[in-house]
Scaffold this active site. Structure first.
Site, mmCIF file in Angstrom:
data_model
loop_
_atom_site.group_PDB
_atom_site.id
_atom_site.type_symbol
_atom_site.label_atom_id
_atom_site.label_comp_id
_atom_site.label_asym_id
_atom_site.label_seq_id
_atom_site.Cartn_x
_atom_site.Cartn_y
_atom_site.Cartn_z
ATOM 1 N N ALA A 1 -82.664 -67.752 33.912
ATOM 2 C CA ALA A 1 -81.768 -67.778 35.067
ATOM 3 C C ALA A 1 -80.667 -66.730 34.997
ATOM 4 O O ALA A 1 -80.235 -66.218 36.023
ATOM 5 C CB ALA A 1 -81.164 -69.170 35.228
ATOM 6 N N ARG B 1 -77.499 -74.511 33.789
ATOM 7 C CA ARG B 1 -76.616 -75.147 32.815
ATOM 8 C C ARG B 1 -75.278 -74.440 32.620
ATOM 9 O O ARG B 1 -74.464 -74.879 31.835
ATOM 10 C CB ARG B 1 -77.337 -75.242 31.470
ATOM 11 N N TRP C 1 -77.289 -78.008 37.518
ATOM 12 C CA TRP C 1 -77.266 -79.286 36.801
ATOM 13 C C TRP C 1 -75.875 -79.641 36.296
ATOM 14 O O TRP C 1 -75.528 -80.811 36.193
ATOM 15 C CB TRP C 1 -78.266 -79.270 35.652
ATOM 16 N N HIS D 1 -92.945 -71.049 35.504
ATOM 17 C CA HIS D 1 -92.739 -72.160 36.436
ATOM 18 C C HIS D 1 -93.203 -71.830 37.850
ATOM 19 O O HIS D 1 -92.926 -72.578 38.777
ATOM 20 C CB HIS D 1 -91.268 -72.571 36.457
ATOM 21 N N CYS E 1 -105.373 -69.839 46.923
ATOM 22 C CA CYS E 1 -106.413 -70.604 47.585
ATOM 23 C C CYS E 1 -107.182 -71.417 46.549
ATOM 24 O O CYS E 1 -107.615 -70.880 45.524
ATOM 25 C CB CYS E 1 -107.365 -69.676 48.341
ATOM 26 N N CYS F 1 -111.214 -69.862 46.795
ATOM 27 C CA CYS F 1 -111.589 -68.514 46.328
ATOM 28 C C CYS F 1 -110.703 -68.009 45.198
ATOM 29 O O CYS F 1 -111.026 -67.026 44.546
ATOM 30 C CB CYS F 1 -111.569 -67.516 47.480
ATOM 31 N N CYS G 1 -106.408 -70.487 53.914
ATOM 32 C CA CYS G 1 -106.638 -69.217 53.243
ATOM 33 C C CYS G 1 -106.908 -68.149 54.280
ATOM 34 O O CYS G 1 -107.659 -68.364 55.235
ATOM 35 C CB CYS G 1 -107.823 -69.341 52.278
#
Length: 175
Positions: free
Chosen positions: A53, A65, A71, A133, A141, A144, A166
């Site tokens: 981040a 953090r 958070w 992440h 898709c 495919c 798609c």
């Protein structure tokens, strides 16, 4: 999509230590560390950079953090007041420096925990990037396997199904 995507994440209690103040080195210490880093780069056979981040905070995307992290504020019963969206965020000078180092073959791979898409928007090739992440602009898709980098944030993160059709010439799958 607002940069306050943390509210869409799965709930879990242990979010680590939040609210720790940033620490800054003296100019002499920074130069000392840079000399050491340059030496390490010259001697390295393969360099992989791991970003989080902190690389995107100067683009206006809050961290999790830090003193004003998503958070940290949540623990205080507050929400981030950022008006930044993922669509309007621009790659930082750090993103651009990493691209230049990849293009110069100094860095071979970048691993990112970020979902903001700024590494790809900085011009980094997908083959030089692993997004742990996911990416708020990416769909794939189910039929495919083609990935689509969208101009606006999709409804999910981490290549979860969005329900969009798609657009890869008749595969007729869903992203």
């Amino acid at each position: 999509m607002s940069c306050d995507y943390a509210s869409k994440l799965s709930h879990y209690r242990n979010k680590g230590v939040c609210g720790v103040a940033e620490q800054f080195d003296t100019a002499d210490k920074v130069h000392e560390k840079l000399d050491l880093l340059c030496c390490m780069i010259r001697e390295a056979k393969c360099i992989v950079v791991h970003t989080g981040a902190g690389i995107s905070t100067s683009a206006g995307i809050p961290d999790f953090r830090g003193p004003n992290g998503v958070w940290t504020l949540e623990k205080q019963g507050k929400k981030s007041d950022t008006t930044m969206t993922f669509e309007s965020a621009q790659p930082t000078i750090t993103h651009m420096a990493l691209v230049a180092m990849v293009e110069a073959r100094i860095i071979q791979m970048i691993i990112s925990q970020n979902v903001d898409g700024l590494h790809l928007r900085s011009g980094l090739l997908r083959e030089n990037l692993a997004e742990l992440h996911g990416n708020v602009f990416m769909e794939r898709c189910e039929k495919c396997g083609k990935e689509f980098l969208r101009d606006s944030a999709v409804a999910t993160v981490g290549l979860k199904r969005t329900g969009n059709r798609c657009s890869n010439g008749g595969a007729r799958g869903n992203c």
